[in-house]
Design a protein around this motif. Structure first.
Motif, short mmCIF file in Angstrom:
data_model
loop_
_atom_site.label_atom_id
_atom_site.label_comp_id
_atom_site.label_asym_id
_atom_site.label_seq_id
_atom_site.Cartn_x
_atom_site.Cartn_y
_atom_site.Cartn_z
N THR A 172 0.85 -1.19 0.00
CA THR A 172 0.00 0.00 0.00
C THR A 172 0.89 1.24 0.00
O THR A 172 2.10 1.16 0.23
N THR A 173 0.28 2.38 -0.23
CA THR A 173 1.02 3.64 -0.21
C THR A 173 1.67 3.85 1.15
O THR A 173 2.83 4.26 1.24
N GLU A 174 0.95 3.55 2.20
CA GLU A 174 1.48 3.71 3.56
C GLU A 174 2.65 2.76 3.82
O GLU A 174 3.65 3.14 4.42
N GLU A 175 2.54 1.53 3.36
CA GLU A 175 3.63 0.56 3.53
C GLU A 175 4.86 0.99 2.73
O GLU A 175 5.99 0.85 3.19
N LYS A 180 5.74 3.98 2.08
CA LYS A 180 6.36 5.07 2.83
C LYS A 180 7.24 4.52 3.95
O LYS A 180 8.28 5.09 4.26
#
Length: 119
Positions: free
Chosen positions: A98-101, A103
């Motif tokens: 995911t985008t958060e991962e 990051k």
């Protein structure tokens, strides 16, 4: 709790000692708040990163101490591949990051052997 991600561990004295005793097929190790990869950041696959992140989520879900005790108990009792934590991690490691991962693992760093990240 902060999550530390280490790359190129085979090039450091600490990394060589950490990986001693583990079969050569293991390219990553997850511990309480630490993900350690033997290869360079560019060579570590997304699926391997996802696999280790799933262990991080499992530990957050159950609590670090409980997860650690249960993980090693299951490994001793059922073996590595039949450990329920590994079954879940292998089943979900093909999911894209995911985008958060992303990051978490793509933050800039100054030393090639470590990368501090925060959840």
């Amino acid at each position: 709790m902060k999550l530390l991600v280490f790359y190129n561990m085979e090039k450091t004295r600490f990394g060589r000692r950490l990986m001693q005793g583990f079969p050569a097929k293991y390219h990553a190790i997850f511990g309480v708040g630490i993900m350690s990869f033997t290869g360079a950041k560019e060579r570590v696959s997304e699926s391997l990163v996802k696999h280790e992140l799933i262990h991080h989520y499992q530990a957050q879900r159950e609590g670090w101490l409980r997860w650690t005790v249960n993980y090693y108990r299951e490994t001793l009792r059922f073996g590595y591949m039949d450990n329920r934590y590994e079954v879940e991690a292998y089943a979900r490691m093909s999911e894209p990051l995911t985008t958060e991962e992303r990051k978490l693992v793509d933050r800039p760093f100054t030393r090639d052997s470590w990368l501090p990240v925060q959840p």
